[in-house]
Every structure is written in structure tokens, then in C-alpha cells.
Design a protein around this motif. Structure first.
Motif, PDB file in Angstrom:
ATOM      1  N   LEU A 221       0.968  -1.271  -0.294  1.00 20.57           N
ATOM      2  CA  LEU A 221       0.073  -0.124   0.157  1.00 20.57           C
ATOM      3  C   LEU A 221       0.874   1.274  -0.084  1.00 20.57           C
ATOM      4  CD1 LEU A 221      -2.732  -1.208   2.638  1.00 20.57           C
ATOM      5  CD2 LEU A 221      -2.968  -0.850  -0.004  1.00 20.57           C
ATOM      6  N   LEU A 222       1.996   1.165   0.763  1.00 18.38           N
ATOM      7  CA  LEU A 222       2.755   2.455   0.742  1.00 18.38           C
ATOM      8  C   LEU A 222       3.637   2.573  -0.505  1.00 18.38           C
ATOM      9  CD1 LEU A 222       4.648   1.846   4.272  1.00 18.38           C
ATOM     10  CD2 LEU A 222       2.731   3.660   3.742  1.00 18.38           C
ATOM     11  N   LEU A 223       3.745   1.634  -1.377  1.00 20.40           N
ATOM     12  CA  LEU A 223       4.317   1.523  -2.659  1.00 20.40           C
ATOM     13  C   LEU A 223       3.489   2.840  -3.614  1.00 20.40           C
ATOM     14  CD1 LEU A 223       5.708  -1.562  -3.477  1.00 20.40           C
ATOM     15  CD2 LEU A 223       6.940   0.381  -2.718  1.00 20.40           C
ATOM     16  N   VAL A 224       1.988   2.932  -3.281  1.00 21.84           N
ATOM     17  CA  VAL A 224       1.367   3.622  -4.180  1.00 21.84           C
ATOM     18  C   VAL A 224       1.830   5.240  -4.147  1.00 21.84           C
ATOM     19  CG1 VAL A 224      -1.018   4.128  -4.967  1.00 21.84           C
ATOM     20  CG2 VAL A 224      -0.534   1.713  -4.301  1.00 21.84           C
ATOM     21  N   PRO A 225       1.580   5.695  -2.868  1.00 25.35           N
ATOM     22  CA  PRO A 225       1.977   7.129  -2.889  1.00 25.35           C
ATOM     23  C   PRO A 225       3.537   7.306  -3.148  1.00 25.35           C
ATOM     24  CG  PRO A 225       1.514   6.055  -0.700  1.00 25.35           C
ATOM     25  CD  PRO A 225       1.214   5.181  -1.574  1.00 25.35           C
ATOM     26  N   LEU A 226       4.327   6.403  -2.686  1.00 23.50           N
ATOM     27  CA  LEU A 226       5.664   6.411  -3.227  1.00 23.50           C
ATOM     28  C   LEU A 226       5.948   6.482  -4.392  1.00 23.50           C
ATOM     29  CD1 LEU A 226       8.821   6.460  -2.076  1.00 23.50           C
ATOM     30  CD2 LEU A 226       8.729   3.914  -2.162  1.00 23.50           C
ATOM     31  N   THR A 227       5.281   5.872  -5.284  1.00 28.56           N
ATOM     32  CA  THR A 227       5.352   5.856  -6.860  1.00 28.56           C
ATOM     33  C   THR A 227       4.939   7.116  -7.352  1.00 28.56           C
ATOM     34  OG1 THR A 227       5.119   3.393  -7.189  1.00 28.56           O
ATOM     35  CG2 THR A 227       4.390   5.116  -9.045  1.00 28.56           C
ATOM     36  N   PHE A 228       3.855   7.590  -6.668  1.00 29.73           N
ATOM     37  CA  PHE A 228       3.255   8.989  -7.159  1.00 29.73           C
ATOM     38  C   PHE A 228       4.482  10.139  -6.648  1.00 29.73           C
ATOM     39  CE2 PHE A 228       1.284  13.127  -6.009  1.00 29.73           C
ATOM     40  CZ  PHE A 228       0.683  13.580  -7.154  1.00 29.73           C
ATOM     41  N   TYR A 229       4.881  10.019  -5.754  1.00 29.97           N
ATOM     42  CA  TYR A 229       6.043  11.057  -5.471  1.00 29.97           C
ATOM     43  C   TYR A 229       7.120  11.030  -6.280  1.00 29.97           C
ATOM     44  CZ  TYR A 229       9.355  13.508  -2.614  1.00 29.97           C
ATOM     45  OH  TYR A 229      10.535  14.519  -2.364  1.00 29.97           O
ATOM     46  N   LEU A 230       7.464   9.839  -6.546  1.00 32.64           N
ATOM     47  CA  LEU A 230       8.943   9.816  -7.308  1.00 32.64           C
ATOM     48  C   LEU A 230       8.547  10.331  -8.547  1.00 32.64           C
ATOM     49  CD1 LEU A 230      10.283   6.429  -5.890  1.00 32.64           C
ATOM     50  CD2 LEU A 230      11.130   8.946  -5.455  1.00 32.64           C
ATOM     51  N   LEU A 231       7.587   9.988  -9.403  1.00 32.42           N
ATOM     52  CA  LEU A 231       7.358  10.117 -10.666  1.00 32.42           C
ATOM     53  C   LEU A 231       6.696  11.195 -11.058  1.00 32.42           C
ATOM     54  CD1 LEU A 231       5.988   6.583 -12.255  1.00 32.42           C
ATOM     55  CD2 LEU A 231       8.251   7.758 -12.169  1.00 32.42           C
ATOM     56  N   TRP A 232       5.952  11.930 -10.044  1.00 35.07           N
ATOM     57  CA  TRP A 232       5.364  13.321 -10.258  1.00 35.07           C
ATOM     58  C   TRP A 232       5.922  14.517  -9.492  1.00 35.07           C
ATOM     59  CZ3 TRP A 232       3.034   8.901 -11.766  1.00 35.07           C
ATOM     60  CH2 TRP A 232       2.072   9.067 -12.966  1.00 35.07           C
ATOM     61  N   ARG A 233       6.690  14.197  -8.450  1.00 28.98           N
ATOM     62  CA  ARG A 233       7.355  15.241  -7.699  1.00 28.98           C
ATOM     63  C   ARG A 233       8.833  15.402  -7.490  1.00 28.98           C
ATOM     64  NH1 ARG A 233       2.647  16.671  -8.245  1.00 28.98           N
ATOM     65  NH2 ARG A 233       1.063  17.093  -6.530  1.00 28.98           N
ATOM     66  N   THR A 234       9.404  14.788  -8.387  1.00 28.32           N
ATOM     67  CA  THR A 234      10.810  14.621  -8.192  1.00 28.32           C
ATOM     68  C   THR A 234      11.354  14.973  -9.705  1.00 28.32           C
ATOM     69  OG1 THR A 234      11.249  12.258  -8.861  1.00 28.32           O
ATOM     70  CG2 THR A 234      10.951  13.190  -6.453  1.00 28.32           C
ATOM     71  N   ALA A 235      12.661  15.584  -9.950  1.00 29.58           N
ATOM     72  CA  ALA A 235      13.364  15.878 -11.216  1.00 29.58           C
ATOM     73  C   ALA A 235      13.520  14.333 -11.848  1.00 29.58           C
ATOM     74  CB  ALA A 235      14.549  16.541 -10.905  1.00 29.58           C
ATOM     75  N   PHE A 236      13.855  13.286 -11.080  1.00 29.96           N
ATOM     76  CA  PHE A 236      13.982  11.907 -11.589  1.00 29.96           C
ATOM     77  C   PHE A 236      12.797  11.438 -12.375  1.00 29.96           C
ATOM     78  CE2 PHE A 236      12.956   7.624 -10.694  1.00 29.96           C
ATOM     79  CZ  PHE A 236      14.002   6.883 -11.719  1.00 29.96           C
ATOM     80  N   GLY A 237      11.400  11.717 -11.739  1.00 32.34           N
ATOM     81  CA  GLY A 237      10.338  11.286 -12.207  1.00 32.34           C
ATOM     82  C   GLY A 237       9.832  11.993 -13.435  1.00 32.34           C
ATOM     83  N   LEU A 238      10.213  13.245 -13.691  1.00 31.50           N
ATOM     84  CA  LEU A 238      10.077  14.239 -14.707  1.00 31.50           C
ATOM     85  C   LEU A 238      10.884  13.744 -15.800  1.00 31.50           C
ATOM     86  CD1 LEU A 238       8.936  16.768 -16.005  1.00 31.50           C
ATOM     87  CD2 LEU A 238      10.681  17.870 -14.985  1.00 31.50           C
ATOM     88  N   ARG A 239      12.241  13.468 -15.745  1.00 30.33           N
ATOM     89  CA  ARG A 239      12.987  12.704 -16.670  1.00 30.33           C
ATOM     90  C   ARG A 239      12.376  11.396 -17.270  1.00 30.33           C
ATOM     91  NH1 ARG A 239      17.175  14.403 -12.921  1.00 30.33           N
ATOM     92  NH2 ARG A 239      17.858  16.419 -13.467  1.00 30.33           N
ATOM     93  N   LEU A 240      12.150  10.652 -16.289  1.00 30.10           N
ATOM     94  CA  LEU A 240      11.487   9.213 -16.770  1.00 30.10           C
ATOM     95  C   LEU A 240      10.189   9.420 -17.485  1.00 30.10           C
ATOM     96  CD1 LEU A 240      11.462   5.958 -14.730  1.00 30.10           C
ATOM     97  CD2 LEU A 240       9.525   6.770 -15.659  1.00 30.10           C
ATOM     98  N   ARG A 241       9.416  10.223 -16.977  1.00 27.45           N
ATOM     99  CA  ARG A 241       8.014  10.505 -17.867  1.00 27.45           C
ATOM    100  C   ARG A 241       8.369  10.908 -19.112  1.00 27.45           C
ATOM    101  NH1 ARG A 241       4.810  13.728 -15.621  1.00 27.45           N
ATOM    102  NH2 ARG A 241       6.011  14.608 -14.000  1.00 27.45           N
ATOM    103  N   ALA A 242       9.305  11.892 -19.315  1.00 28.66           N
ATOM    104  CA  ALA A 242       9.655  12.664 -20.570  1.00 28.66           C
ATOM    105  C   ALA A 242      10.174  11.426 -21.639  1.00 28.66           C
ATOM    106  CB  ALA A 242      10.844  13.570 -20.352  1.00 28.66           C
ATOM    107  N   CYS A 243      10.982  10.511 -21.111  1.00 26.34           N
ATOM    108  CA  CYS A 243      11.284   9.414 -21.852  1.00 26.34           C
ATOM    109  C   CYS A 243      10.185   8.673 -22.713  1.00 26.34           C
ATOM    110  CB  CYS A 243      12.304   8.526 -21.117  1.00 26.34           C
ATOM    111  SG  CYS A 243      13.783   9.057 -20.830  1.00 26.34           S
ATOM    112  N   GLY A 244       8.949   8.704 -21.713  1.00 31.42           N
ATOM    113  CA  GLY A 244       7.978   7.989 -22.432  1.00 31.42           C
ATOM    114  C   GLY A 244       7.026   8.963 -23.171  1.00 31.42           C
ATOM    115  N   GLU A 245       7.198  10.316 -23.146  1.00 30.00           N
ATOM    116  CA  GLU A 245       6.204  11.154 -23.916  1.00 30.00           C
ATOM    117  C   GLU A 245       6.925  11.744 -24.972  1.00 30.00           C
ATOM    118  OE1 GLU A 245       3.247  11.945 -23.353  1.00 30.00           O
ATOM    119  OE2 GLU A 245       2.810  11.258 -21.291  1.00 30.00           O
ATOM    120  N   ARG A 246       8.048  12.146 -24.950  1.00 27.32           N
ATOM    121  CA  ARG A 246       9.126  13.055 -25.907  1.00 27.32           C
ATOM    122  C   ARG A 246      10.634  12.586 -25.613  1.00 27.32           C
ATOM    123  NH1 ARG A 246       4.666  13.563 -27.478  1.00 27.32           N
ATOM    124  NH2 ARG A 246       3.545  15.342 -28.255  1.00 27.32           N
ATOM    125  N   PRO A 247      10.801  11.469 -26.146  1.00 25.41           N
ATOM    126  CA  PRO A 247      12.318  10.995 -25.831  1.00 25.41           C
ATOM    127  C   PRO A 247      13.361  11.827 -26.547  1.00 25.41           C
ATOM    128  CG  PRO A 247      11.222   9.315 -27.063  1.00 25.41           C
ATOM    129  CD  PRO A 247      10.091  10.159 -26.824  1.00 25.41           C
TER     130      PRO A 247
END
Length: 423
Positions: A221-247
């Protein structure tokens, strides 16, 4: 002409309908409404099990592996790599989880081993798709096939001959400890047995999530908010999501796209492996051949239903786990009561489509479906056993069809990426 610059007879366009946004208050209000609806259905139908502690506990346990597989798919696809090999990675997680718990005589060692087993399958998928550019679907199918065959071979090699083990199953596994809020159990149990409207239902729900809950479940259960924080609230997550949107754009800004895609796929396999380990260590207490039962694919469906977002994914996994728990515990009686819930929800959706979205045709179709479901509920008293076993899969099809119009996958998901290729 008037003072506003418009002629008197010119038509005035209607303002566009406001787009629905799922905010925290709206989500909480929706959950409260759903509890009221379930309570009302219980009172009308007499199906006491739809909000009981046993059903809630079972639903939570059944939702966890689906949710972990869905989280795995989320990490991979947000990085731009389609991963339908989640089922094979879960299979590896079930076997390695059992082996690790037996080898080191510690269930938490099994949890770690299951995650590593899933990550091994993900490494093969990343090597094929990210490094060598193999079609993502072909690689995923291969992982599913290899995962099943490899674990069958390992079972014969390791478990066959052990006391209580065999060619298709392991010996009984050491158990993980559970968590309970003891002082809440007795008053909540007393309130639940009263069968009062809403109060007893809330008591059953609270007992299900506060009594005898595995620590592995809490971790998941804790992995759900952790995933949200890492992918949507950190620079690391922004870069990873950018690779799936505009590599290509990410590459132009100095992002190592290959590295981030590898990370996304490896985390995907790790989470899927955790889901497999949960099945062998918590759900069953033993490894068996074919234990995943297609939950990797249902996890993908939950991810799509959640629109590639952690919160929606968790809601989808809970829905699938709940329907599965109903058909396992009370079969046709509870599933029959669920028909009334579905009919009322569809009626509410029809009203929303008509009033807020101004889609008369869609509202009419939804209303007709709601009427048909209600008619089936009214003229029957139970649901055939053959249908109840299909309920979770039917739920998967229904929610995907209803959610299809609002889905938006990552723009570069599944598209092969080659460094320096701007086409």
C-alpha cells in the motif's frame, strides 16, 4: 451593433462543459457515496457479506498482487516501454519468493528474492526492447512463455523430493507476521453484528483494514503514494516520464534515455516480482504451478483503467479484488446483490453524461444498459455459479470499455527509440 461588438441577431455560443477533475475532496465524496450505496444494497437484498470484515480482508489480499503488477506496468510504460510480460515476471516472483523463504528460513528473504526474480525477467525484456530494439509485444510474450517453462523446470529441480514438495509445488512456507489494532476489534465486531444501516457497514470495512493485515500488504500500500511522489514530484520522475512522452526532446536536454528506460523496466519487474511473492508467501503460504492465474494481465487492465496514474490504478485493483472476493466467499448471492449496485451506478453515469457532458446518445445507451441490469436483478434471486467465477474478468472488460473515452497513454509508449533518430 451593441456595446459588446456583437450584432443583436448573432448567435451566442454556449460555454464549453467544464472538464471533470478528480480532486481529493471529490474522491473522498465518491468513496463515501459508494459506502452508502453498498449499505443500502445490503439492507435491500440481505446480502450481509458485501461489506463484512471477511470480504474486505479478502478483497485487500486479492487486490495487492494485481495492484503491484499494475504499478510495475505504470513504471515501464511511463518510460515508454510496453510490458505485457508482467505475467511472466510475476510467475518468476512466485517461485523465487518461495525458494528464498525456504533457503534462508525467513519469509522476508523470500520477499527480496521474489523482487529479484521479477527484476531478472525485466532485465531480459529491457535488453531486448531498449538495447536491441525488439518489438515490445513480442518480447513480452516471450517473457511470459519463458517464465512459466523456467519455473516448472526449477520446481522439478529444487522442490521435487522435499518433504511436502513436488514437481509442481513447494513445501509449506514460513509465514509473515500480521498487524492488528487490537482495541478496535471488539467494539467494531459488536457494531458489525447489529446489521444497522451504514454504521455496521463502516464497522465491517474498518475491521477488514485494521485486523490481521500482513506487513507485506502494508508495504504494498505504501508503494502507491511512493510511486506518485517519485514520478510526479521529483526531477528524476520528470525525466523518466519525458522518456515516455518525448524521448527526442529529453535527449536534446541531456537525459540518458536508454538509462531511464532501463530503470523503468527494472522497477517494473521488481514490483511484478513482489506481486508474485505475495501470492506464494501471503495469499497461499505455498508455491504452486500456475499460481498467478492471469493476474499480471488484470494488473495491466487496472493500470489502463487508472489512466496510467497510481491513484486510479489502486482504485481499479481494489475493484477487481472486491469482485473476486465476493464470488469466492458467497458466490451467486453476493454477486446478485452487486447487480443492483451496478444498475444504480450506471443510472448515475447516464445522468452525468446527460446533464454535465451534454451527450444525449451516450446517456441513452447507458440508461438502457442500467435498465437491463436492473431487470435481471429483479427477475432473478441468484447468479449461476458459472457466471460468478467469470465476474472478475467481466469486470475487467466493463471498466475498460467505460473508461476508454478518457484514456491517454504516454505519447511514445511502445515506440522503438534509437539515439539521435529525430524521425
Amino acid at each position: 451593433m451593441t456595446a459588446t461588438g456583437l450584432s443583436v441577431g448573432s448567435p451566442v455560443e454556449a460555454p464549453p462543459a467544464r472538464r471533470f477533475r478528480l480532486t481529493t475532496p471529490v474522491l473522498l465524496l465518491g468513496l463515501a457515496g459508494l459506502v452508502v450505496l453498498l449499505s443500502l444494497t445490503r439492507v435491500i437484498t440481505g446480502a450481509e457479506d458485501i461489506t463484512s470484515k471477511g470480504t474486505v480482508s479478502a478483497a485487500l489480499g486479492l487486490a495487492v498482487p494485481i495492484g503491484l503488477a499494475g504499478l510495475g506496468g505504470l513504471w515501464s510504460e511511463r518510460a515508454g516501454v510496453v510490458n505485457i510480460g508482467l505475467e511472466g515476471m510475476m510467475v518468476l516472483g512466485t517461485w523465487f519468493g518461495a525458494w528464498g523463504a525456504l533457503e534462508f528460513h525467513n519469509p522476508w528473504a523470500g520477499v527480496i528474492a521474489g523482487a529479484v526474480g521479477g527484476a531478472l525477467g525485466a532485465a531480459i525484456h529491457a535488453l531486448a526492447t531498449v538495447t536491441f530494439g525488439v518489438d515490445h509485444i513480442i518480447s513480452g510474450v516471450a517473457i511470459n512463455i519463458v517464465g512459466v517453462g523456467f519455473t516448472q523446470y526449477l520446481s522439478k529441480l529444487v522442490f521435487d523430493g522435499m518433504p511436502g514438495g513436488g514437481a509442481k509445488q513447494s513445501p509449506p512456507l514460513p509465514k509473515l507476521s500480521t498487524f492488528s489494532i487490537k482495541f478496535l476489534n471488539d467494539p467494531l465486531q459488536t457494531l458489525e453484528t447489529k446489521h444497522w444501516f451504514l454504521l455496521s457497514d463502516v464497522a465491517g470495512l474498518l475491521r477488514g483494514i485494521t485486523q490481521d493485515v500482513s506487513w507485506f500488504t502494508i508495504l504494498a500500500l505504501l508503494l502507491v503514494p511512493l510511486t506518485f511522489y517519485l514520478l510526479w514530484r521529483t526531477a528524476f520522475g520528470l525525466r523518466l516520464r519525458a522518456c515516455g512522452e518525448r524521448p527526442i526532446a529529453a535527449e536534446s536536454l541531456g537525459v540518458n534515455v536508454y538509462l531511464y528506460k532501463w530503470i523503468g523496466v527494472l522497477v517494473s519487474g521488481l514490483l511484478a516480482g513482489l506481486g508474485g511473492a505475495f501470492l506464494s508467501l501471503v495469499a497461499a503460504g505455498i508455491y504452486r504451478d500456475g499460481q498467478t492465474g492471469g493476474r499480471g494481465y488484470i494488473g495491466l487492465a487496472a493500470m489502463i483503467f487508472g489512466n496510467w496514474r497510481p491513484g486510479g490504478l489502486a482504485a481499479g485493483a481494489t475493484l477487481f479484488g472486491y469482485t473476486d472476493a465476493l464470488q469466492l466467499r458467497q458466490g451467486g448471492t453476493s454477486v446478485h446483490a452487486l447487480l443492483l449496485v451496478v444498475a444504480l451506478l450506471l443510472a448515475a453515469v447516464a445522468v452525468y453524461q446527460l446533464v454535465r457532458q451534454r451527450r444525449g446518445g451516450a446517456a441513452l445507451i447507458t440508461a438502457i444498459v442500467a435498465a437491463v441490469v436492473f431487470a435481471v436483478f429483479a427477475v432473478t434471486t441468484t447468479v449461476p455459479e458459472q457466471f460468478t467465477s467469470f465476474t472478475p474478468h467481466l469486470t475487467t472488460l466493463l471498466v475498460l470499455s467505460l473508461a476508454s473515452q478518457r484514456l491517454r497513454m504516454p505519447a511514445a509508449d511502445g515506440i522503438p527509440y534509437r539515439r539521435g533518430n529525430a524521425t
